[in-house]
Design a protein around this motif. Structure first.
Motif: not given
Length: 247
Positions: A175-180
């Protein structure tokens, strides 16, 4: 003449019966579409692909019957999810779907969209704006981590463990923001451990932190608290013993 007519009629009836039987058998083999000949059972999509090569293979392993199926070449109706990629009958059925309604039911996967009673990837509005669905979604399409994904698989990556294509969302499975990352890639190995190579658009593949990695935040918090309090307790114990000894 009458005998000939009777024989012709009998032949037509036999032919109709054979066709009905063939159609019935086909529906028993494939929930939708046609059986891949020769008919064979499967457990996943790569079992149906020629020599196990899923590149450019559009067939699927029927999720319910576990037989290899494909779209009839003459069919005018696409047997895919709204993304026009994911085989509809290779996906799980949705719960509480209403027959005859295009969009109804509950997907077992968070963020999944129910389409014609089957669990499909969430809609992506436009690739140019990198507009993801909400949640990262697993499809039953197969892939190989040592091969670069084809250009048609926008917003997808090959999972290192399951060998399935996943559709990346705005949020990971926690449920956390994806990291790129900024570095580009061709396959997962280019991104290092704990990351995957995501096909973003027609010309860019980029590394992301694997959005399917589950985090036990309670355990992490317990470790942080332990790292903080154990030295304090140890120091307090030393001070207490020192003071007591001096007294």
């Amino acid at each position: 003449m009458r005998i000939k007519k009777v024989l012709v009629l009998f032949g037509i009836l036999v032919l109709k019966a054979s066709l009905i039987q063939a159609i019935t058998k086909a529906s028993q083999v494939c929930t939708g579409g046609d059986p891949i000949l020769p008919i064979r059972s499967c457990s996943r999509q790569r079992d149906c692909a020629p020599n196990g090569n899923v590149t450019r293979f559009n067939g699927w392993c029927d999720f319910e019957t576990k037989f290899c199926c494909e779209t009839c070449p003459k069919s005018l109706v696409p047997l895919t999810c709204p993304d026009r990629l994911t085989p509809l009958y290779g996906q799980e059925r949705c719960k509480n779907a209403t027959e005859g309604m295009v969009y109804s039911g509950e997907s077992k996967q968070a963020g999944g969209m129910c389409y014609k009673g089957y669990s499909c990837p969430p809609k992506i509005r436009t690739a140019r704006e990198l507009s993801f669905g909400d949640m990262t979604f697993r499809t039953n399409m197969d892939c190989y981590t040592h091969q670069q994904l084809e250009s048609r698989y926008n917003f997808m990556f090959c999972h290192n463990l399951t060998g399935n294509l996943w559709v990346i969302g705005r949020l990971n499975v926690n449920g956390d923001e994806i990291i790129h990352h900024w570095n580009q890639c061709e396959i997962n190995d280019d991104c290092g451990e704990g990351s995957v190579c995501v096909k973003e658009n027609l010309c860019r593949y980029r590394c992301y932190v694997d959005p399917t990695t589950k985090m036990d935040y309670d355990w992490i918090m317990a470790q942080i608290l332990a790292m903080f309090f154990i030295p304090i307790i140890f120091l307090a114990t030393i001070i207490f013993l020192t003071v007591k000894y001096l007294d």
